[in-house]
Scaffold this motif. Structure first.
Motif, PDB file in Angstrom:
ATOM      1  N   TYR A  32       3.779   3.547   6.319  1.00  0.00           N
ATOM      2  CA  TYR A  32       2.991   4.314   7.081  1.00  0.00           C
ATOM      3  C   TYR A  32       1.381   4.719   6.526  1.00  0.00           C
ATOM      4  N   LEU A  34      -1.879   7.111   7.385  1.00  0.00           N
ATOM      5  CA  LEU A  34      -2.506   8.265   8.345  1.00  0.00           C
ATOM      6  C   LEU A  34      -4.182   9.057   7.489  1.00  0.00           C
ATOM      7  N   PHE A  46      -4.407  14.804  12.815  1.00  0.00           N
ATOM      8  CA  PHE A  46      -4.485  13.446  13.010  1.00  0.00           C
ATOM      9  C   PHE A  46      -5.311  13.107  13.714  1.00  0.00           C
ATOM     10  N   SER A  49      -3.772   6.594  12.640  1.00  0.00           N
ATOM     11  CA  SER A  49      -2.814   5.624  11.578  1.00  0.00           C
ATOM     12  C   SER A  49      -2.739   4.458  11.288  1.00  0.00           C
TER      13      SER A  49
ATOM     14  N   GLU B 102       2.933  11.360  13.134  1.00  0.00           N
ATOM     15  CA  GLU B 102       2.101  12.433  12.897  1.00  0.00           C
ATOM     16  C   GLU B 102       2.617  13.921  12.995  1.00  0.00           C
TER      17      GLU B 102
END
Lengths: 113, 114
Positions: A32, A34, A46, A49, B102
């Motif tokens: 994963y 981001l 953030f 992603s 996140e």
């Protein structure tokens, strides 16, 4: 051992053009990825992603591309705006590694009006 | 609006002092993290916690310890501050659910050790 690398410390782009920020990684166990944006005197926020099972993810002006064979991801910002001027960090998570992520060193983007 | 707060924005301490950095999140997140950010090195993980009273070492735990007595609060402790611990310290939190990884960050504490 830097497992997530952002080889360009800085990038300047004209307003309205495309910004392309690059990130390379070495660990094939990352599942994963981001991108975070950081303004001075603020914590990172953030941005977008992508899972390792995909090769592209879009969110408005931001698109992240993943090339697993090359162990490379990129963030495209189109069109670039002066408010996009910030430091951008890519980050990656190891499969099964709780929520722990490894960050790159960051790229400072300047969008020139 | 979700929030991660850190007790101080700026802190100046002397070598050898014990330093406490506090972090509080109001999102009921299970995971909490402490990073330091240094020029050219990005964000490096010091410690993280995935539950109350649980902690795991990150990449650079030497010289630091942590405490998590309540879910919303995660403290970073510098037992005996040294000049090489001068840095920006960032706290973050995240949900335990695997689909959403996140992290939400606080504004950071700029620590200077003289």
């Amino acid at each position: 051992d830097q497992q997530v690398k952002q080889n360009s410390p800085s990038l300047s782009v004209q307003e309205g053009r495309i910004s392309i920020l690059n990130c390379d990684y070495t660990n094939s166990m990352f599942d994963y990825f981001l991108w975070y944006k950081k303004y001075p005197a603020e914590g990172p926020t953030f941005l977008i992603s992508i899972s390792s099972i995909k090769d592209k993810n879009e969110d408005g002006r931001f698109t992240v591309f993943l090339n697993k064979s090359a162990k490379h991801l990129s963030l495209h910002i189109v069109p670039s705006q002066p408010g996009d001027s910030a430091v951008y960090f890519c980050a990656a998570r190891i499969s099964g590694g709780y929520q722990k992520v490894t960050f790159g060193t960051g790229t400072k983007l300047q969008v020139i009006p | 609006d979700v929030k991660v707060t850190q007790s101080s924005r700026y802190l100046v301490k002397r070598t050898g002092e014990k330093v406490f950095l506090e972090c509080v999140q109001d999102m009921d997140h299970e995971n909490m993290f402490w990073y330091r950010q240094d020029p050219g090195l990005g964000l490096r993980l010091i410690y993280f916690s995935y539950d109350v009273k649980m902690k795991e070492k990150g990449d650079i735990p030497e010289g630091y310890s942590v405490s998590r007595e309540k879910k919303e609060r995660f403290s970073l402790i510098l037992e005996s501050a040294s000049t090489n611990q001068t840095s920006m310290y960032l706290c973050a939190s995240s949900l335990a659910a695997s689909g959403r990884i996140e992290q939400f960050f606080g504004p950071g504490t700029r620590l200077t050790v003289l």
